[in-house]
Scaffold this motif. Sequence first.
Motif, mmCIF file in Angstrom:
data_model
loop_
_atom_site.group_PDB
_atom_site.id
_atom_site.type_symbol
_atom_site.label_atom_id
_atom_site.label_comp_id
_atom_site.label_asym_id
_atom_site.label_seq_id
_atom_site.Cartn_x
_atom_site.Cartn_y
_atom_site.Cartn_z
ATOM 1 N N GLY A 1 46.891 48.869 44.183
ATOM 2 C CA GLY A 1 48.336 48.942 43.959
ATOM 3 C C GLY A 1 48.961 50.134 44.659
ATOM 4 N N LEU A 2 48.259 51.272 44.628
ATOM 5 C CA LEU A 2 48.744 52.457 45.310
ATOM 6 C C LEU A 2 48.811 52.221 46.821
ATOM 7 C CD1 LEU A 2 49.591 55.441 45.276
ATOM 8 C CD2 LEU A 2 47.154 56.028 45.312
ATOM 9 N N ALA A 3 47.775 51.606 47.375
ATOM 10 C CA ALA A 3 47.780 51.284 48.811
ATOM 11 C C ALA A 3 48.943 50.359 49.140
ATOM 12 C CB ALA A 3 46.446 50.655 49.220
ATOM 13 N N ASP A 4 49.197 49.364 48.281
ATOM 14 C CA ASP A 4 50.335 48.464 48.498
ATOM 15 C C ASP A 4 51.650 49.232 48.481
ATOM 16 O OD1 ASP A 4 49.083 45.587 46.614
ATOM 17 O OD2 ASP A 4 48.668 46.264 48.654
ATOM 18 N N ASP A 5 51.793 50.138 47.514
ATOM 19 C CA ASP A 5 53.028 50.918 47.415
ATOM 20 C C ASP A 5 53.229 51.794 48.644
ATOM 21 O OD1 ASP A 5 52.818 51.560 43.805
ATOM 22 O OD2 ASP A 5 53.465 49.797 44.942
ATOM 23 N N ILE A 6 52.157 52.411 49.113
ATOM 24 C CA ILE A 6 52.245 53.253 50.310
ATOM 25 C C ILE A 6 52.641 52.404 51.513
ATOM 26 C CG2 ILE A 6 50.907 54.624 51.955
ATOM 27 C CD1 ILE A 6 49.301 55.649 49.500
ATOM 28 N N MET A 7 51.989 51.255 51.640
ATOM 29 C CA MET A 7 52.308 50.371 52.770
ATOM 30 C C MET A 7 53.758 49.905 52.694
ATOM 31 S SD MET A 7 48.770 48.221 53.080
ATOM 32 C CE MET A 7 49.470 47.018 54.186
ATOM 33 N N GLU A 8 54.205 49.574 51.488
ATOM 34 C CA GLU A 8 55.572 49.104 51.308
ATOM 35 C C GLU A 8 56.579 50.185 51.694
ATOM 36 O OE1 GLU A 8 58.512 46.464 50.601
ATOM 37 O OE2 GLU A 8 56.404 45.990 50.346
ATOM 38 N N SER A 9 56.340 51.411 51.231
ATOM 39 C CA SER A 9 57.312 52.468 51.529
ATOM 40 C C SER A 9 57.318 52.824 53.015
ATOM 41 C CB SER A 9 57.046 53.708 50.678
ATOM 42 O OG SER A 9 55.836 54.323 51.053
ATOM 43 N N THR A 10 56.144 52.877 53.643
ATOM 44 C CA THR A 10 56.117 53.219 55.068
ATOM 45 C C THR A 10 56.596 52.051 55.914
ATOM 46 O OG1 THR A 10 53.777 52.644 55.277
ATOM 47 C CG2 THR A 10 54.318 54.959 54.861
ATOM 48 N N ARG A 11 56.209 50.846 55.544
ATOM 49 C CA ARG A 11 56.658 49.680 56.317
ATOM 50 C C ARG A 11 58.149 49.495 56.183
ATOM 51 N NH1 ARG A 11 51.865 45.641 55.273
ATOM 52 N NH2 ARG A 11 50.722 46.042 57.170
ATOM 53 N N GLY A 12 58.654 49.713 54.975
ATOM 54 C CA GLY A 12 60.093 49.565 54.777
ATOM 55 C C GLY A 12 60.864 50.442 55.730
ATOM 56 N N SER A 13 60.431 51.688 55.861
ATOM 57 C CA SER A 13 61.139 52.577 56.773
ATOM 58 C C SER A 13 60.868 52.201 58.215
ATOM 59 C CB SER A 13 60.749 54.037 56.516
ATOM 60 O OG SER A 13 59.390 54.248 56.816
ATOM 61 N N LEU A 14 59.642 51.774 58.514
ATOM 62 C CA LEU A 14 59.324 51.392 59.884
ATOM 63 C C LEU A 14 60.064 50.130 60.292
ATOM 64 C CD1 LEU A 14 55.470 52.013 59.978
ATOM 65 C CD2 LEU A 14 57.259 53.389 61.049
ATOM 66 N N ILE A 15 60.115 49.127 59.411
ATOM 67 C CA ILE A 15 60.773 47.870 59.747
ATOM 68 C C ILE A 15 62.279 48.059 59.836
ATOM 69 C CG2 ILE A 15 61.287 45.558 58.878
ATOM 70 C CD1 ILE A 15 58.371 45.429 57.934
#
Length: 170
Positions: free
Chosen positions: A64-78
């Motif tokens: 879940g933590l990995a998902d949250d990290i990916m979501e926050s970084t991807r959100g800004s990247l996308i």
Amino acid sequence: SFKKRLESSDAATAVQEIAHDMRSPLSAILFLVETLRAGQSGPVTPVQERQLGLVYGAALGLSGLADDIMESTRGSLIADAKPQAFSLSEVIHEVTAIVAPVAEEKGLTLSETYPTVDTRLGHAAAVHRVLLNLTNNALKYTQSGQVAVGCSDLDSNRVEFWVEDTGRGI
């Protein structure tokens, strides 16, 4: 704050890649713990059941933590990135490569279907994340048979992604 430290696109990309790389072994741990808890490798004592529950909870939390990290970084990247040309078949193949060990362990057939026109404009990372999530869920709830991941051309500007399985359904 965490977000301020990720202002650099290079740093955000690195963190996203690390979090992504964490997901594969965590998925394998979750699957293997579920297999052990189900007694597929022999009887499980109450102490082992409790220990496996602790391992499962820890791995699920890290996932879940990995998902949250990916979501926050991807959100800004996308949000900051422009759509780019990418290979649909490459994304599908990467997803199936990640989950293949789970399919093999469960004795499931894992297949891929590619569109006629492979290169499209968009956000490959976002497509990858969605397909990986759907494929993981399909494998989790399929006990026998197959899981298929694919993409079909709808017209020259649109495609349809799908994940099919022989699991119990929703």
